[in-house]
Design an enzyme around this catalytic site. Sequence first.
Site, short mmCIF file in Angstrom:
data_model
loop_
_atom_site.label_atom_id
_atom_site.label_comp_id
_atom_site.label_asym_id
_atom_site.label_seq_id
_atom_site.Cartn_x
_atom_site.Cartn_y
_atom_site.Cartn_z
N LYS A 247 0.73 -1.33 0.44
CA LYS A 247 0.00 0.40 -0.04
C LYS A 247 1.23 1.52 0.11
O LYS A 247 0.99 2.19 -0.95
CB LYS A 247 -0.91 -0.04 1.02
N GLU B 26 10.23 -4.08 4.53
CA GLU B 26 10.56 -5.96 4.06
C GLU B 26 10.07 -6.17 2.62
O GLU B 26 11.23 -6.80 1.77
CB GLU B 26 10.00 -7.20 4.80
N GLY C 21 -5.06 -1.86 4.98
CA GLY C 21 -4.27 -2.60 4.16
C GLY C 21 -4.70 -4.45 4.67
O GLY C 21 -5.33 -5.19 3.30
N ARG C 22 -5.73 -4.54 5.78
CA ARG C 22 -5.53 -6.23 6.45
C ARG C 22 -7.44 -6.25 5.33
O ARG C 22 -7.97 -7.63 5.58
CB ARG C 22 -5.63 -6.35 7.60
N GLU D 140 -5.26 -6.54 14.58
CA GLU D 140 -4.41 -5.31 14.08
C GLU D 140 -5.68 -4.77 14.45
O GLU D 140 -5.61 -3.34 14.36
CB GLU D 140 -3.64 -5.34 12.79
N HIS E 243 -4.56 -33.28 17.25
CA HIS E 243 -2.70 -34.54 17.03
C HIS E 243 -2.59 -33.77 17.81
O HIS E 243 -0.94 -34.07 17.98
CB HIS E 243 -2.23 -34.89 16.04
N LYS F 193 9.11 -0.35 14.18
CA LYS F 193 9.20 0.16 12.95
C LYS F 193 10.55 1.21 13.26
O LYS F 193 11.96 0.66 12.04
CB LYS F 193 8.14 0.30 12.01
#
Length: 528
Positions: free
Chosen positions: A190, A196, A248-249, A334, A365, A493
């Site tokens: 965005k 990253e 963003g999400r 978030e 399991h 950040k």
Amino acid sequence: MWNDLDRHRDRLAGTPIAALFDTDPARAQDFAVEAGDMRLDYSKTGIDRAARDALTALCDGSGLAVRRAALFSGAPINGTEGRAVLHTALRDPGSGPVFVDGQDVMPGLRDTLARMEAFADRVRADGQVCDVVNIGIGGSDLGPAMVTAALAPFHDGPRCHFVSNVDGAHIADTLRGLDPRRTLVVVASKTFTTIETMTNARTARDWMIAGGGDPATHFAAVSTALDRTAAFGIPGTSVFGFADWVGGRYSVWGPIGLAVMLAIGPAQFRAFLDGGRSMDAHFRSAPWARNLPVMLALTGIWHHQVLGHPTRAVLPYDQRLARLPAYLQQLEMESNGKGVTQAGDPVSRPVAPVVWGEPGTNGQHAFYQMLHQGAQVVPCEFLVAAKGHEPDLAHQHRLLLANCLAQSQALMGGRSLVEARAMLTGRFTGEELDRQARHRVFPGNRPSVTLIYPQLTPFTLGQIIAAYEHRVFVEGTVMGINSYDQWGVELGKELATALAPALDGGEAPADVDPSTQALLGYIRRHSS
Ligand code: F6P
């Protein structure tokens, strides 16, 4: 309102969930809600009719209807950033005008969708690209990665891979074996500043050049920052923009979904949008108690804010939804992991439970032991399709369904000491019988909800995601917070940026604490 709910909690404290079915024969039908052909069963929770009334009163008390109208109309409900929240417009491209700051945003949105479709059709038709690598993180990764994996039976385009972590291992492992001349890299960010993503994008560009590929023709970008995509060297024809009113999400419905569209094609992508839009229509019109996202939110509020259970397990009995828990971690934690209200006052109760989970039956399991017998109650959310996609393996799907239904049954019903003793009589006697039996007791009375749908298709997945988005919105509205900012990610950040030079041989910032100093020292000693 909260006091009222606390009174219902105390009133119901001694009533096992299973007993609610005895006193209310219509419970299985009335404590389920349908949206289209999707059904949410919340009858295996401790909520009774009076408690449900108290929960739905939260909707009116928090002005949910007004805020819902504001959401869809493009009002700036993201109060700390002064932004509209309009991911719903992305899945309603055919709708009438929606104004943001006096401008109709729909023509631009339709134009971008048409450009994405033309681009995807071209890439899919010419067959030159065999692999797509989506580079993004957070919402620019989890959405498209989760949806692409979920819709594997609909893939008829290039293979799609997702790189998010700045750990070089992620991109190295992904690019190994790919042909740089036949790979399309989609840089999804965005802001187009995320460290990253930009680092991985540069690594991918170097890899492509070194392998004889051409980034000018084999890179595309998805972003709100068109100046930065141009500065990176991506031609405008391969850039798909969106506006800052898409969080963003919440962004998989638009250009961030480009990798999905490349995998399944524009028509199936439209079906995905249709599913989301159908859930929007339901959310906007159904009364609170018949409203699927609202009841999903209110059961969550009952478990977390009223009963105080700190976590919630998301358990898809659907291997293709393996990334759903991670996707929901971002969507819910978030969005609602906030400590202050819109007005800046401390929240009255914790807002977001820890969301975690794994697909069934794998989780059975691993950690289900704790779900059934651990001291902490974990409300569970099961998701399952009535029908799988593998006709030859229908017997396996039946087994999957049996396991899913058995788990919610076991969580609610449990097994008493008397039953455990009866089961073991003959194998043990006396004190040993008692001791062994106590280990086989299941306390039961553990709440769960089940979201069941006919089959996991693009349309169904659209319904599911939109339902969860609206759940987050309802929870945020009831708790009076802003679900659409994420200031809590900033400090880490900033500190990482300040620390990076120290890891490159430079000086550590003067104010670094002694523990971090010692860790830096360890790294220096061991990394050469
Ligand atoms: O750091 C959090 C965050 O801003 C998320 O909200 C977002 O989805 C992610 O980073 C990626 O951001 P971008 O799409 O701008 O690269």
